[in-house]
Write an enzyme that holds these catalytic residues in place. Structure first.
Site, PDB file in Angstrom:
ATOM      1  N   HIS A 124      -0.103 -12.441   4.052  1.00 57.68           N
ATOM      2  CA  HIS A 124       0.414 -11.216   3.437  1.00 57.68           C
ATOM      3  C   HIS A 124       1.885 -11.362   3.023  1.00 57.68           C
ATOM      4  O   HIS A 124       2.272 -10.995   1.909  1.00 57.68           O
ATOM      5  CB  HIS A 124       0.244 -10.063   4.432  1.00 57.68           C
ATOM      6  N   LYS A 149      13.442   2.664   6.971  1.00 56.54           N
ATOM      7  CA  LYS A 149      12.119   3.266   6.756  1.00 56.54           C
ATOM      8  C   LYS A 149      12.091   4.711   7.259  1.00 56.54           C
ATOM      9  O   LYS A 149      11.467   5.586   6.647  1.00 56.54           O
ATOM     10  CB  LYS A 149      11.014   2.438   7.420  1.00 56.54           C
ATOM     11  N   HIS A 170       4.256  -5.271  -3.573  1.00 53.90           N
ATOM     12  CA  HIS A 170       2.880  -5.140  -3.085  1.00 53.90           C
ATOM     13  C   HIS A 170       1.847  -5.067  -4.207  1.00 53.90           C
ATOM     14  O   HIS A 170       0.676  -5.342  -3.963  1.00 53.90           O
ATOM     15  CB  HIS A 170       2.751  -3.928  -2.159  1.00 53.90           C
ATOM     16  N   ASN A 210       6.414   0.143  -1.833  1.00 47.97           N
ATOM     17  CA  ASN A 210       5.411  -0.788  -2.376  1.00 47.97           C
ATOM     18  C   ASN A 210       6.035  -1.949  -3.140  1.00 47.97           C
ATOM     19  O   ASN A 210       5.314  -2.728  -3.761  1.00 47.97           O
ATOM     20  CB  ASN A 210       4.440  -0.038  -3.300  1.00 47.97           C
ATOM     21  N   HIS A 227      -0.845  -7.623  -3.350  1.00 51.34           N
ATOM     22  CA  HIS A 227      -2.234  -7.282  -2.996  1.00 51.34           C
ATOM     23  C   HIS A 227      -3.223  -7.998  -3.907  1.00 51.34           C
ATOM     24  O   HIS A 227      -4.284  -8.447  -3.459  1.00 51.34           O
ATOM     25  CB  HIS A 227      -2.456  -5.774  -3.097  1.00 51.34           C
ATOM     26  N   GLU A 273       8.721  -8.204   4.620  1.00 49.80           N
ATOM     27  CA  GLU A 273       9.042  -6.772   4.671  1.00 49.80           C
ATOM     28  C   GLU A 273      10.529  -6.553   4.958  1.00 49.80           C
ATOM     29  O   GLU A 273      11.126  -5.585   4.500  1.00 49.80           O
ATOM     30  CB  GLU A 273       8.188  -6.054   5.731  1.00 49.80           C
ATOM     31  N   GLU A 321       3.849  10.503   1.095  1.00 40.60           N
ATOM     32  CA  GLU A 321       3.857   9.589  -0.047  1.00 40.60           C
ATOM     33  C   GLU A 321       3.636  10.313  -1.365  1.00 40.60           C
ATOM     34  O   GLU A 321       2.766   9.963  -2.168  1.00 40.60           O
ATOM     35  CB  GLU A 321       2.792   8.500   0.139  1.00 40.60           C
ATOM     36  N   ARG A 329       8.572   7.659  -1.197  1.00 38.41           N
ATOM     37  CA  ARG A 329       7.949   6.632  -0.362  1.00 38.41           C
ATOM     38  C   ARG A 329       7.280   5.523  -1.174  1.00 38.41           C
ATOM     39  O   ARG A 329       7.046   4.423  -0.670  1.00 38.41           O
ATOM     40  CB  ARG A 329       6.940   7.326   0.555  1.00 38.41           C
ATOM     41  N   LYS A 353       0.982   6.616   8.515  1.00 41.23           N
ATOM     42  CA  LYS A 353      -0.262   6.337   7.792  1.00 41.23           C
ATOM     43  C   LYS A 353      -1.122   5.412   8.650  1.00 41.23           C
ATOM     44  O   LYS A 353      -0.636   4.376   9.127  1.00 41.23           O
ATOM     45  CB  LYS A 353       0.027   5.629   6.465  1.00 41.23           C
ATOM     46  N   ARG A 409      -9.559  15.891  17.442  1.00 41.66           N
ATOM     47  CA  ARG A 409      -8.681  16.347  16.346  1.00 41.66           C
ATOM     48  C   ARG A 409      -7.214  15.976  16.571  1.00 41.66           C
ATOM     49  O   ARG A 409      -6.310  16.612  16.037  1.00 41.66           O
ATOM     50  CB  ARG A 409      -8.794  17.860  16.118  1.00 41.66           C
TER      51      ARG A 409
HETATM   52  N1  GLY Z   1       1.853   3.206   9.130  1.00 40.22           N
HETATM   53  C1  GLY Z   1       2.626   2.726   8.079  1.00 40.22           C
HETATM   54  C2  GLY Z   1       3.210   3.782   7.229  1.00 40.22           C
HETATM   55  O1  GLY Z   1       2.966   4.936   7.422  1.00 40.22           O
HETATM   56  O2  GLY Z   1       3.945   3.479   6.330  1.00 40.22           O
END
Ligand code: GLY
Length: 370
Positions: free
Chosen positions: A269, A231, A252, A249, A256, A189, A241, A245, A147, A125
């Site tokens: 990418h 960031k 993107h 994108n 994508h 980026e 998000e 946040r 993330k 966990r």
């Molecule tokens: N790991 C990338 C983010 O959280 O944006």
């Protein structure tokens, strides 16, 4: 633009940590990691390519503190970001007897960071996580924010957890040997961060584009630090998000779609995201009154960074379908991040007729895809 700040703080409800940016930090991973999380047992997860370059240095630095370090190697490449591979890494963590006071060190690019981060988030966990990104994309973007995800057969990034790292250690010296394609993925980026952040960073990047392309160490270090500071501010304000946040994108949504339509791995990418930024700039002229000169300016910057426009032919219906199937599409209308000006960012739902007209004008303008 100068910055003497050696560490960038990130402060979220899910965890407070520091991002360390500098040259030669791999040899200090042990002291930084032990100070940040207090673990005495570390599992160093890396891929075979990065591991052959840097694992000895990092494992040695950890062991020099008196802590135990076991190395878990995975095959390089996107296919390692899978549910099956995550299962193998989790079994390996259990096999070495890592307990809840231990920590995972993710040494590598985005795939390693995501896979190892996901495993650290679910093993017992959640155990400590130290991100040691060795690609530009990893350093300026994917190692910061919490993330993590692995791919399922049904789609990319469909199984994941939020886990804030205990520390991020970005040794910019690792970037000198980065292959060109990976380098450019990171540069997209960087360009994105500059447009989002505002005039100061954007003008700095324009003025230093040549030094960045030639990978001038001091300039790279400053670019990475400025990107992570940007960031960190966004993530500190919106860990999960749910709002701000979303601006990350930029580029993107179309990016994508291009990756998907071209076949994953065909268009790098970074090139896809840069193309997405060019498209978002044209949409922004019509939807948020961006000046045409700003579109030209962004295109010039991307050219200067070696992020050339794509001249391949795509079926616009395929692109539209790929955009519509994106998991970020809400209530039928895709959302685009649009820069009205440097740092003046809006997120807009774009109706289908406007999107189609925009795609036809954009790809038509580049001469081929219809
Ligand atoms: N790991 C990338 C983010 O959280 O944006």
């Amino acid at each position: 633009m100068t910055s003497s700040v050696p560490r960038v703080p990130v402060d979220t409800p899910g965890g407070t940590y520091e991002i360390h940016v500098g040259r030669g930090l791999l040899g200090r991973v042990g002291e930084i990691a032990v100070a940040a999380c207090g673990a005495r047992h570390f599992a160093l997860v890396t891929d075979k390519t990065v591991g052959s370059l840097f694992a000895d240095t990092v494992a040695g630095a950890i062991r020099a503190t008196g802590a135990r370090c076991d190395v878990i190697e995975i095959p390089p490449g996107e296919s390692s970001k899978s549910w099956e591979r995550a299962g193998e890494v989790l079994e390996a963590l259990a096999g070495i007897g890592l307990d809840r006071s231990g920590a995972v060190v993710a040494l590598g690019g985005g795939v390693v960071g995501d896979l190892a981060g996901f495993c650290a988030g679910v093993y017992m966990r959640g155990v400590g996580l130290v991100q040691v990104p060795t690609t530009l994309l990893g350093q300026v973007d994917s190692s910061v924010g919490g993330k993590t995800a692995v791919d399922l057969a049904a789609g990319k990034n469909l199984a994941g957890v939020f886990i804030q790292p205990t520390a991020v250690i970005a040794d910019t010296a690792t970037l000198t040997s980065l292959p060109d394609t990976e380098w450019r993925s990171g540069l997209a980026e960087v360009a994105k961060s500059a447009v989002l952040d505002g005039e100061r960073f954007l003008a700095w990047l324009e003025g230093n584009a040549e030094a960045i392309v030639t990978r001038e160490p001091a300039v790279i270090e400053e670019a990475v630090r400025t990107c992570v500071a940007f960031k960190a501010r966004i993530v500190s304000n919106d860990e999960r998000e749910s709002g701000l946040r979303e601006i990350l994108n930029l580029g993107h949504t179309l990016g994508h779609a291009i990756e998907k339509v071209a076949g994953y791995g065909v268009v790098p990418h970074g090139i896809a995201v840069a193309e997405g930024m060019r498209f978002a700039a044209t949409l922004a002229e019509g939807l948020v009154d961006a000046e045409p000169e700003f579109t030209v300016r962004q295109g010039r910057l991307m050219d200067a960074l070696g992020l050339s426009a794509i001249d391949a032919v795509y079926d616009i219906e395929d692109i539209r379908a790929a955009i519509s199937s994106d998991k970020k599409v809400r209530e039928g209308s895709p959302r685009f991040v649009l820069a009205a000006a440097p740092g003046d960012i809006r997120v807009e739902s774009v109706p289908d007729d406007v999107l189609m007209a925009g795609l036809i004008a954009f790809f038509g303008k580049e001469g081929e895809a219809q």
